[in-house]
Motif scaffolding. Structure first.
Motif, mmCIF file in Angstrom:
data_model
loop_
_atom_site.group_PDB
_atom_site.id
_atom_site.type_symbol
_atom_site.label_atom_id
_atom_site.label_comp_id
_atom_site.label_asym_id
_atom_site.label_seq_id
_atom_site.Cartn_x
_atom_site.Cartn_y
_atom_site.Cartn_z
ATOM 1 N N TYR A 1 0.708 -1.263 -0.013
ATOM 2 C CA TYR A 1 0.061 0.052 0.149
ATOM 3 C C TYR A 1 0.760 1.386 0.125
ATOM 4 O O TYR A 1 0.260 2.319 -0.015
ATOM 5 C CB TYR A 1 -0.995 0.069 1.205
ATOM 6 C CG TYR A 1 -2.056 -1.136 1.108
ATOM 7 C CD1 TYR A 1 -3.035 -1.120 0.143
ATOM 8 C CD2 TYR A 1 -1.873 -2.420 1.998
ATOM 9 C CE1 TYR A 1 -3.732 -2.144 0.027
ATOM 10 C CE2 TYR A 1 -2.814 -3.466 2.015
ATOM 11 C CZ TYR A 1 -3.845 -3.229 0.986
ATOM 12 O OH TYR A 1 -4.639 -4.738 0.711
ATOM 13 N N LYS B 1 -4.045 0.076 4.990
ATOM 14 C CA LYS B 1 -4.992 -0.761 3.932
ATOM 15 C C LYS B 1 -6.305 -0.440 3.929
ATOM 16 O O LYS B 1 -6.920 -0.790 2.834
ATOM 17 C CB LYS B 1 -4.558 -2.416 4.749
ATOM 18 C CG LYS B 1 -5.458 -3.488 3.922
ATOM 19 C CD LYS B 1 -5.083 -4.847 4.762
ATOM 20 C CE LYS B 1 -6.070 -5.679 4.295
ATOM 21 N NZ LYS B 1 -5.895 -7.102 5.159
ATOM 22 N N ASN B 2 -6.937 -0.325 5.281
ATOM 23 C CA ASN B 2 -8.305 0.196 5.381
ATOM 24 C C ASN B 2 -8.730 1.175 4.535
ATOM 25 O O ASN B 2 -9.706 1.036 3.799
ATOM 26 C CB ASN B 2 -8.810 0.197 6.707
ATOM 27 C CG ASN B 2 -8.548 -1.020 7.628
ATOM 28 O OD1 ASN B 2 -8.907 -2.162 6.851
ATOM 29 N ND2 ASN B 2 -8.669 -0.819 8.756
ATOM 30 N N MET B 3 -7.862 1.986 4.249
ATOM 31 C CA MET B 3 -8.341 3.368 3.507
ATOM 32 C C MET B 3 -8.258 2.900 2.127
ATOM 33 O O MET B 3 -8.973 3.221 1.422
ATOM 34 C CB MET B 3 -7.080 4.368 4.037
ATOM 35 C CG MET B 3 -7.170 5.797 3.511
ATOM 36 S SD MET B 3 -6.310 7.096 3.844
ATOM 37 C CE MET B 3 -7.192 8.003 5.022
ATOM 38 N N GLU C 1 -2.253 -1.295 9.119
ATOM 39 C CA GLU C 1 -3.514 -1.697 8.755
ATOM 40 C C GLU C 1 -4.550 -0.691 8.297
ATOM 41 O O GLU C 1 -5.312 -0.638 7.692
ATOM 42 C CB GLU C 1 -4.163 -2.083 10.470
ATOM 43 C CG GLU C 1 -3.777 -3.507 10.865
ATOM 44 C CD GLU C 1 -4.531 -4.561 9.668
ATOM 45 O OE1 GLU C 1 -5.669 -4.223 9.381
ATOM 46 O OE2 GLU C 1 -3.749 -5.422 9.144
ATOM 47 N N ALA C 2 -4.239 0.663 9.071
ATOM 48 C CA ALA C 2 -4.998 1.926 8.727
ATOM 49 C C ALA C 2 -4.861 2.228 7.189
ATOM 50 O O ALA C 2 -5.784 2.722 6.534
ATOM 51 C CB ALA C 2 -4.867 3.184 9.450
ATOM 52 N N GLU D 1 -8.242 -0.044 0.698
ATOM 53 C CA GLU D 1 -9.245 -1.024 0.258
ATOM 54 C C GLU D 1 -10.628 -0.865 0.512
ATOM 55 O O GLU D 1 -11.732 -1.082 -0.568
ATOM 56 C CB GLU D 1 -9.162 -2.319 0.970
ATOM 57 C CG GLU D 1 -7.592 -2.999 0.796
ATOM 58 C CD GLU D 1 -7.544 -4.014 -0.525
ATOM 59 O OE1 GLU D 1 -8.575 -4.018 -1.086
ATOM 60 O OE2 GLU D 1 -6.472 -4.010 -0.600
ATOM 61 N N GLY D 2 -10.860 0.371 1.452
ATOM 62 C CA GLY D 2 -12.284 0.781 1.602
ATOM 63 C C GLY D 2 -12.757 1.743 0.750
ATOM 64 O O GLY D 2 -14.039 2.047 0.187
ATOM 65 N N ASP E 1 1.517 2.740 9.849
ATOM 66 C CA ASP E 1 0.405 1.929 10.244
ATOM 67 C C ASP E 1 -0.392 1.416 9.092
ATOM 68 O O ASP E 1 -1.242 1.638 8.655
ATOM 69 C CB ASP E 1 -0.711 2.948 10.920
ATOM 70 C CG ASP E 1 -2.021 2.465 11.674
ATOM 71 O OD1 ASP E 1 -2.063 1.298 11.226
ATOM 72 O OD2 ASP E 1 -2.719 3.238 12.257
ATOM 73 N N TRP F 1 -13.298 9.148 -0.125
ATOM 74 C CA TRP F 1 -13.039 9.512 1.264
ATOM 75 C C TRP F 1 -13.655 10.945 1.488
ATOM 76 O O TRP F 1 -14.382 10.949 2.753
ATOM 77 C CB TRP F 1 -11.425 9.557 1.762
ATOM 78 C CG TRP F 1 -11.306 9.481 3.068
ATOM 79 C CD1 TRP F 1 -11.009 8.331 3.903
ATOM 80 C CD2 TRP F 1 -11.098 10.753 3.985
ATOM 81 N NE1 TRP F 1 -10.959 8.739 5.240
ATOM 82 C CE2 TRP F 1 -10.916 10.291 5.333
ATOM 83 C CE3 TRP F 1 -10.972 11.929 4.037
ATOM 84 C CZ2 TRP F 1 -10.507 10.949 6.274
ATOM 85 C CZ3 TRP F 1 -11.003 12.822 4.787
ATOM 86 C CH2 TRP F 1 -10.530 12.098 6.184
ATOM 87 N N SER G 1 -9.432 6.998 -3.755
ATOM 88 C CA SER G 1 -9.525 6.577 -2.304
ATOM 89 C C SER G 1 -9.777 8.285 -1.975
ATOM 90 O O SER G 1 -10.665 8.329 -1.014
ATOM 91 C CB SER G 1 -7.938 6.417 -1.775
ATOM 92 O OG SER G 1 -7.961 5.088 -2.138
#
Ligand SMILES: [Zn+2]
Length: 433
Positions: free
Chosen positions: A230, A357-359, A354-355, A361-362, A352, A303, A299
């Motif tokens: 990412y 990735k979430n941003m 996880e954050a 992927e989300g 970070d 967002w 993104s």
């Protein structure tokens, strides 16, 4: 076969080396040749340090296995090359941005602990491309900021360029293609794009490259590779958001970069329209977004749309079965770009994963299938290609009676396929030829 390609690269680099503009440029080319011969990544690093330090040259180039944009894993780099010369007049604009780099950094919405105390080594200029090669041909980037290694950027600095002749040509072709008439929400948006589109695109690229990528710093102990696959889209987001946030800052008109904030509005219109709607025409039905810049734009657009929903900052409007986006509040949108920049910089600074990735992927990967179908069919009616490409000029040296080069004759071919066939005939080493 691969070795033969490297031999060719070395052959031409040796020719370039003999006409280097300075001793330092010659040294740098020697290192690059040495790297191609040895495949030693330490030599590649040494070369990059040298290249990054060689600023102010009137003729420069990039050459190597550099970007990993095309690989969702961010591992494999494609080979690319560009030869360019400086646009002295337009470079005054990037000089102005660079002179104010510290001001931008100090006033960024990023958490103060992740700002750079001292922004150094941002060498920015505007260039014209003389020749495109590898992954830069025929679809060229609009801006380039290298080297990619964080430690080299910190220690030796980086070079940032905006490709003026490519940007201009793209803008001229885009007008009159029917694209804006189809996808812009209203006439005011079209007028803004026609009037300020070129300036606003150039400024966005300048700011993305000169100050966006150069901004921010990692927290002590953060692994620079923590964001893994990412990292690339998040890095592009950081640079885009930095540019978007500051484009609407009063500082821009104050230092004379823009006549009013209209070019900034044109940029906001264009960015949201592209990230939300039009860029997906490049993707086949049923497929996800994979390319780093496209994930970045998707993104950001999704967002800020989501976060601004309560205030109706961006509105999705259906008209005659066609989807449009309209920005209702440019000031609030600027605030959201700032919020997102702060968060993306935190993700990078702290590693970070996880954050991050979430941003991505989300918000950046999936495409609404109905919208996708609609966009593809509207786009198909315009009969435009989703990517634009460029043919290279044909350059022939003119020599005097002593064999000394006195001039270069430039001709343009107008036929891409013809140029490819010509390259295949003259330069290919594949058995088919
Ligand atoms: Zn970038």
């Amino acid at each position: 076969m691969y070795g033969q390609a490297i031999d060719k690269i070395v052959y031409w680099l040796e020719k370039a080396r003999d006409v280097a503009l300075s001793e330092t440029q010659r040294k740098e080319l020697d290192l690059l040749i040495q790297y191609y011969r040895s495949a030693d990544l330490k030599t590649w690093d040494e070369y990059n340090v040298e290249w990054a330090g060689n600023t102010g040259l009137s003729v420069d180039y990039i050459n190597g296995f550099i970007e990993t944009y095309g690989d969702p894993m961010g591992m494999k780099a494609t080979w690319e090359a560009v030869v360019d010369y400086k646009d002295t007049e337009a470079s005054k604009r990037t000089a102005l941005i660079t002179e104010n780099a510290q001001w931008f950094e100090d006033h960024s919405p990023v958490d103060p602990q992740y700002r750079k105390e001292k922004v150094t080594g941002v060498a920015a200029s505007v260039i014209n491309v003389a020749m495109l090669g590898g992954d830069c041909y025929p679809a060229s980037p609009l801006g380039i900021n290298l080297p990619n290694s964080n430690w080299i950027r910190t220690e030796a600095g980086s070079k940032s360029v905006t490709l003026a002749n490519i940007t201009d040509a793209k803008d001229i072709v885009a007008r009159g293609s029917g694209f804006l008439e189809e996808f812009a929400f209203d006439q005011a948006e079209i007028d803004r794009a026609v009037k300020y589109g070129s300036l606003s695109d150039a400024l966005h690229t300048d700011m993305h490259e000169c100050i966006g990528h150069a901004s921010g710093k990692l927290a002590p102990g953060t692994d620079p590779n923590a964001l893994k696959n990412y990292a690339s889209p998040l890095e592009e987001m950081r640079a885009d958001l930095f540019a978007l946030y500051f484009m609407m800052d009063p500082k821009m008109t104050e230092i004379g970069l823009m006549p009013s904030d209209e070019p900034a509005k044109a940029q906001y219109d264009n960015y949201i329209r592209n990230g939300f709607l039009t860029q997906i025409v490049r993707i086949q039905p049923g497929k996800d977004i994979e390319q780093a810049h496209m994930r970045c734009r998707s993104s950001i657009a999704h967002w800020v749309f989501e976060k601004g929903k309560a205030d109706n900052v961006i509105e999705v409007i259906k008209r005659d079965g066609r989807t449009f986006v309209r920005i209702n509040d440019y000031g609030k949108l600027r605030g959201l770009f700032g919020d997102m920049l702060k968060e993306v910089q935190r993700i990078k600074s702290e590693g970070d994963f996880e954050a991050g990735k979430n941003m991505i992927e989300g918000f950046g990967v999936k495409i609404d299938p109905d919208l996708h179908t609609e966009m593809l069919s509207r786009y198909a009616k315009l009969n435009l290609a989703p990517y634009s490409g460029f043919v290279n000029p044909v350059m022939t040296p003119v020599t005097d009676s002593n064999g000394k080069i006195t001039d270069v004759k430039i001709e343009y071919c107008s036929d891409y396929l013809g140029q490819m066939m010509e390259y295949g005939k003259n330069y290919s080493f594949l058995p088919a030829w």
